[in-house]
Each structure stands twice: as C-alpha cells, then as structure tokens.
Enzyme design. Sequence first.
Site, short mmCIF file in Angstrom:
data_model
loop_
_atom_site.label_atom_id
_atom_site.label_comp_id
_atom_site.label_asym_id
_atom_site.label_seq_id
_atom_site.Cartn_x
_atom_site.Cartn_y
_atom_site.Cartn_z
N GLN A 261 0.84 -1.19 0.00
CA GLN A 261 0.00 0.00 0.00
C GLN A 261 0.88 1.24 0.00
OE1 GLN A 261 -3.45 -0.46 2.49
NE2 GLN A 261 -3.01 1.47 3.51
N GLY A 262 0.55 2.20 -0.85
CA GLY A 262 1.28 3.45 -0.91
C GLY A 262 0.33 4.61 -1.12
N TYR A 263 0.77 5.79 -0.74
CA TYR A 263 -0.06 6.98 -0.83
C TYR A 263 0.52 7.94 -1.86
CZ TYR A 263 -2.53 5.00 2.98
OH TYR A 263 -3.28 4.13 3.74
N ILE A 264 -0.31 8.32 -2.82
CA ILE A 264 0.08 9.27 -3.86
C ILE A 264 -0.12 10.69 -3.35
CG2 ILE A 264 -0.50 10.12 -6.17
CD1 ILE A 264 -1.25 7.17 -6.85
#
Length: 158
Positions: A27-30
Amino acid sequence: MPLEIERKFLLEGEAVPSAVATEPIEQGYIAVTGDGTEVRLRRIAGNCFLTVKRGKGGFSRIEVELSVTDSEFEELWPATAGARLVKTRHSVRLDDVLAYVDVYEQNLSGLRTVEVEFPSEELARAFTPPDWFGPEITGSDRYKNRRLAVEGLSATAV
C-alpha cells in the site's frame, strides 16, 4: 457516494484467531491532504486498486475505489515513494461481520490492528468488541495507515 464505516482497535495478543482468508497487501499513498483526503494505491492478493478517501472524523468517510491494471499500478507505484507500508491481512469471521486483522511488516513490524466494517453507523455504534480486541483507536490520527506509511511507528508515539 459510497461510505466507509469502520471501527479500529489495537491487537495486543500474540495469536491471530482462525482466518477465513489471509492476503498480502502493498500500500502506498500518492497524495494526502490536511483535510483527511487521501489517494491510495494498493495491491492486495494480486489485485490492484486506486482509492480516494475523504473525511477525517468519527468512523465514517467517503470512499471511492477503482480497479487498476498491473501495468497501471507499476506506472503509479513510484509516486508513492516515502509513503508505503506492507502488511498481511487476516479476515476473521465475527458473527455477521468480518474483522480484518492487519499484521504490519518491515519498519512497522510489531504493530497489529483489527478493523471491522459495518453497513450502517447504527450497527457500528452497537458493536461490542470481543475480548481478544485491544484498545479502540477509531478516529486516532496516530494509527491512520496514511500517517504510518509516512512516519512509521514514530507516528504512534504520544
């Protein structure tokens, strides 16, 4: 608009109850804004999603999730550098709802949480957590995945 309604708890015991499914999550946040809006990129058990969440308070907020292809995920993933986490999700049946036990890995190793999603705010308010749940952290900014992805476990320090 689709509404996410959930309550979140720490999980302090060692054993994870018997799961109906276990899935790895990257999971990553843009993007993350001060008003609680976030744009998240996630691969869960080989399926890829782009999700926008909006709202800060309580246990409900707007959530729109779109499927993306593997190639779209790979194109967008570099935009999440410095704002990522890895965890394994164990789905546990609780009467008529599922509890999602997240066991965090890498720099978040040792952190374990459990989330329960509900079809209504009334059911969320009426929910009595089982004894194996730890303290409730619903609404605590310190334990939001977006903050953990950027700050790590230091986000949970008081």
